[in-house]
Enzyme design. Structure first.
Site, mmCIF file in Angstrom:
data_model
loop_
_atom_site.group_PDB
_atom_site.id
_atom_site.type_symbol
_atom_site.label_atom_id
_atom_site.label_comp_id
_atom_site.label_asym_id
_atom_site.label_seq_id
_atom_site.Cartn_x
_atom_site.Cartn_y
_atom_site.Cartn_z
ATOM 1 N N LYS A 173 0.907 -1.258 -0.227
ATOM 2 C CA LYS A 173 -0.020 0.084 -0.168
ATOM 3 C C LYS A 173 1.042 1.366 0.216
ATOM 4 O O LYS A 173 1.517 1.679 1.306
ATOM 5 C CB LYS A 173 -0.847 0.291 1.180
ATOM 6 C CG LYS A 173 -1.544 -1.225 1.331
ATOM 7 C CD LYS A 173 -2.695 -0.952 2.246
ATOM 8 C CE LYS A 173 -1.925 -1.363 3.060
ATOM 9 N NZ LYS A 173 -2.617 -1.884 4.552
ATOM 10 N N THR A 204 -8.461 8.535 9.164
ATOM 11 C CA THR A 204 -8.351 6.939 8.102
ATOM 12 C C THR A 204 -8.044 5.968 9.848
ATOM 13 O O THR A 204 -7.357 5.265 8.788
ATOM 14 C CB THR A 204 -6.576 7.585 7.910
ATOM 15 O OG1 THR A 204 -5.993 7.589 8.237
ATOM 16 C CG2 THR A 204 -6.654 8.236 6.542
ATOM 17 N N GLY A 206 -8.331 2.645 10.803
ATOM 18 C CA GLY A 206 -8.972 1.248 10.429
ATOM 19 C C GLY A 206 -8.901 0.979 8.639
ATOM 20 O O GLY A 206 -9.680 -0.418 8.187
ATOM 21 N N THR A 207 -8.324 2.488 7.601
ATOM 22 C CA THR A 207 -8.108 1.643 6.444
ATOM 23 C C THR A 207 -7.686 0.073 6.468
ATOM 24 O O THR A 207 -7.706 -0.568 4.951
ATOM 25 C CB THR A 207 -7.420 2.507 5.605
ATOM 26 O OG1 THR A 207 -6.312 2.835 6.849
ATOM 27 C CG2 THR A 207 -7.889 4.290 5.666
ATOM 28 N N GLY A 208 -6.404 0.343 7.004
ATOM 29 C CA GLY A 208 -5.565 -1.278 6.600
ATOM 30 C C GLY A 208 -7.349 -2.060 6.877
ATOM 31 O O GLY A 208 -6.253 -2.870 5.732
ATOM 32 N N CYS A 209 -7.902 -2.265 8.216
ATOM 33 C CA CYS A 209 -8.493 -4.007 8.371
ATOM 34 C C CYS A 209 -9.776 -3.387 7.381
ATOM 35 O O CYS A 209 -9.818 -4.492 6.670
ATOM 36 C CB CYS A 209 -9.089 -3.193 10.136
ATOM 37 S SG CYS A 209 -8.202 -2.965 10.544
#
Length: 263
Positions: A173, A204, A206-209
């Site tokens: 990412k 942002t 929790g964007t990865g989750c």
């Protein structure tokens, strides 16, 4: 209905962890299940406490749900202890689970460290080789590739190193430290860029989750990896563009931005 299982920590403020995963899976059209690896006390400004479940209880969670409702995909998020990682790896092999998406969570959006150093070694040895795809951000990619990443070219080199080391596809990412929202998918000696639109939203959490859960949801529905990544990026763009603004720190996205209906 297709099913997806999230194996991750709980987030009290609901923007990341299993709460974000369940919201994402539900709004992406699959039935969501969960096995909790840890309880966290956290909000948009940081993490104030983490309590891991025992390896025995995590094994019981996993065996109980999988033997009743088999998941079509699995998303693995925060796992902070080596013994818990080993339990998950054993479970994947025991039940021959497919479409395994690993988000190698090491640091929260707020900057709080979420995994011990010895657990990183266990993650590399036991879990990454079982993954269909892993979704590291730039700092996580630097740890996994053991190199500094400061350009798109570095992303390609790092993703290739990780792919060769563990045999899984790598979605690196790009938005974390470079001025774009472009992600790199590397697998089987080839790579593809997925260009994203930079959305001016500081919230942002929790964007990865969310991204990894959306990918797992699409894989569960039988879509190929390229399509799953593309649809997941479109979903997260919509959730960010809804401009939800909650909390005093880096707030959560609106996972339900596309939900319409009577209820």
């Amino acid at each position: 209905m297709k099913t997806a299982l999230t194996i991750a920590g709980s987030d009290t403020c609901g923007g990341a962890g299993i709460q974000a995963d369940i919201k994402t899976m539900t709004t992406n059209g699959v039935y969501a299940m969960s096995a909790i690896t840890a309880l966290t006390a956290q909000n948009t400004t940081g993490v104030t406490g983490i309590t891991d479940v025992t390896p025995e209880f995590l094994k019981l969670e996993l065996d109980t749900v999988i033997t009743d409702i088999r998941p079509d995909a699995v998303k693995i998020g925060m796992v902070s202890a080596s013994e818990l990682i080993k339990v998950i790896a054993e479970t994947i092999k025991k039940y021959d689970l497919k479409n395994v998406v690993v988000d190698p969570v090491m640091v929260a959006t707020s900057g709080s460290k979420l995994i011990s150093d010895d657990a990183i070694g266990t993650l590399k040895e036991y879990l990454l080789p079982l993954a269909t795809v892993i979704t590291p951000n730039i700092p996580e990619g630097e740890v996994l590739a053991d190199m500094k990443i400061s350009s798109p070219e570095d992303m390609i080199i790092a993703a290739e190193k990780i792919n060769k080391a563990y045999g899984c596809a790598v979605l690196m990412k790009g938005g974390h430290s470079m001025n774009d929202a472009n992600d790199l998918l590397f697998r089987d000696g080839t790579y593809k860029w997925f260009n994203g639109k930079r959305i001016d939203n500081p919230n942002t959490h929790g964007t990865g989750c969310t991204l990894s859960s959306a990918i797992a949801s699409n894989l569960a529905k039988g879509r190929d990896l390229d399509t799953s990544v593309e649809k997941a990026k479109n979903y997260i763009s919509g959730a960010l563009a809804a401009m939800l603004d909650l909390g005093a720190g880096s707030g959560p996205m609106n996972h339900a931005f596309a939900v319409n209906g009577e209820y």
